[in-house]
Design an enzyme around this catalytic site. Structure first.
Site, short mmCIF file in Angstrom:
data_model
loop_
_atom_site.label_atom_id
_atom_site.label_comp_id
_atom_site.label_asym_id
_atom_site.label_seq_id
_atom_site.Cartn_x
_atom_site.Cartn_y
_atom_site.Cartn_z
N ASP A 95 0.87 -1.18 0.00
CA ASP A 95 0.00 0.00 0.00
C ASP A 95 0.90 1.23 0.00
O ASP A 95 1.78 1.35 0.86
CB ASP A 95 -0.90 -0.03 1.25
CG ASP A 95 -2.02 1.00 1.19
OD1 ASP A 95 -1.76 2.15 0.79
OD2 ASP A 95 -3.16 0.66 1.55
N ILE A 96 0.72 2.11 -0.98
CA ILE A 96 1.65 3.27 -1.05
C ILE A 96 1.32 4.33 0.00
O ILE A 96 2.07 5.27 0.19
CB ILE A 96 1.68 3.93 -2.45
CG1 ILE A 96 0.28 4.40 -2.88
CG2 ILE A 96 2.30 3.00 -3.48
CD1 ILE A 96 0.35 5.32 -4.09
N GLN A 151 -14.69 2.37 1.51
CA GLN A 151 -13.93 1.80 0.38
C GLN A 151 -13.60 2.93 -0.59
O GLN A 151 -14.49 3.64 -1.05
CB GLN A 151 -14.76 0.73 -0.34
CG GLN A 151 -14.01 0.08 -1.51
CD GLN A 151 -14.82 -1.01 -2.23
OE1 GLN A 151 -16.04 -1.11 -2.05
NE2 GLN A 151 -14.16 -1.80 -3.04
N HIS A 190 -10.41 -5.43 -2.32
CA HIS A 190 -9.06 -5.57 -1.77
C HIS A 190 -9.12 -5.86 -0.29
O HIS A 190 -9.99 -5.37 0.43
CB HIS A 190 -8.21 -4.32 -2.04
CG HIS A 190 -8.82 -3.02 -1.62
ND1 HIS A 190 -9.87 -2.43 -2.29
CD2 HIS A 190 -8.52 -2.18 -0.60
CE1 HIS A 190 -10.19 -1.28 -1.71
NE2 HIS A 190 -9.39 -1.11 -0.67
N HIS A 210 -6.90 -5.57 3.13
CA HIS A 210 -5.74 -4.97 3.78
C HIS A 210 -5.12 -5.99 4.72
O HIS A 210 -5.82 -6.59 5.54
CB HIS A 210 -6.16 -3.75 4.61
CG HIS A 210 -6.74 -2.62 3.82
ND1 HIS A 210 -6.01 -1.54 3.41
CD2 HIS A 210 -8.00 -2.41 3.35
CE1 HIS A 210 -6.79 -0.71 2.73
NE2 HIS A 210 -8.01 -1.22 2.67
#
Lengths: 141, 141
Positions: A35-36, A98, A104, A106
């Site tokens: 995750d950026i 979301q 996705h 996490h």
């Protein structure tokens, strides 16, 4: 329940190779990448290759593949980040928070209680690369 | 990775019928019931019948069955509680904040951001029963 799949969402673009991601694992049905905007060091996202907006859209094949990848990558995240546990969370629909309309999960080392708030700042790319390298080294082949 | 399964844990006892639970859904491989210390109204737990401490112990059968039940029950939770979305979270191991050593997925209406802190007080049983009744009415058969 859910809206039509948005082909322009950022995870669709990552899956098509149009924009880069720091990948830690990939197989036929799933992709895992850093995750950026990590809410914690070692924060990884697991996504299906299926065009699924939310959990409600997931095929059985994609659902099981995501679970298998969370097991594999989650154990690596936990080990690499020297945490005594691993947590996941997952959101479906606008009212859930979301932000990207591609399913996705996490995956984070340790607890969710000491997370930073949601997606507030971009991580340094070299830090993400270093974490990814540690995680990749811990994935069981 | 994980410790031997603890047969005395509270979810094992619920599965054996030794202590009651307010059930909303059950099938061959899974059970869903109201969290008696809800972090939000409509907080449901989905568990496998397999004796699995964490996600790492889950069989493919149990993993897929849990995902299917989260889809089914999650949609009902969201609809019953009139939320525009649904979120899940899940913890593995002592360092994650996992308190019951039987794999469980928390299913909540809407977002995780407006949750109460973890398991601080028992909900009124009649309130839980009323929520369960609404959720059960929304489960697609």
């Amino acid at each position: 329940m859910t809206e039509p799949y948005d082909e322009a969402n950022i995870f669709a673009r990552i899956l098509r190779g149009e924009i880069p991601a720091i990948k830690v694992y990939e197989d036929e049905h799933t992709l895992a990448f850093m995750d950026i905007m990590p809410q914690k060091d070692g924060h990884v996202l697991v996504i299906p290759k299926q065009k699924a907006t939310t959990i409600y859209d997931l095929s059985d094949t994609a659902a099981l593949a995501c679970m298998r990848t969370v097991k594999k990558v989650g154990l690596a995240v936990q080990t690499a980040m020297q945490a005594n546990g691993m947590s996941t969370f997952q959101q479906n629909g606008k009212g859930s928070g979301q932000t990207v309309p591609h399913f996705h999960i996490h995956v984070l080392p340790g607890s969710l209680r000491d997370m930073k708030g949601h997606a507030v700042e971009m991580a340094d790319r070299n830090v993400l690369l270093a974490h990814a390298e540690r995680i990749i080294a811990c994935i069981e082949r």
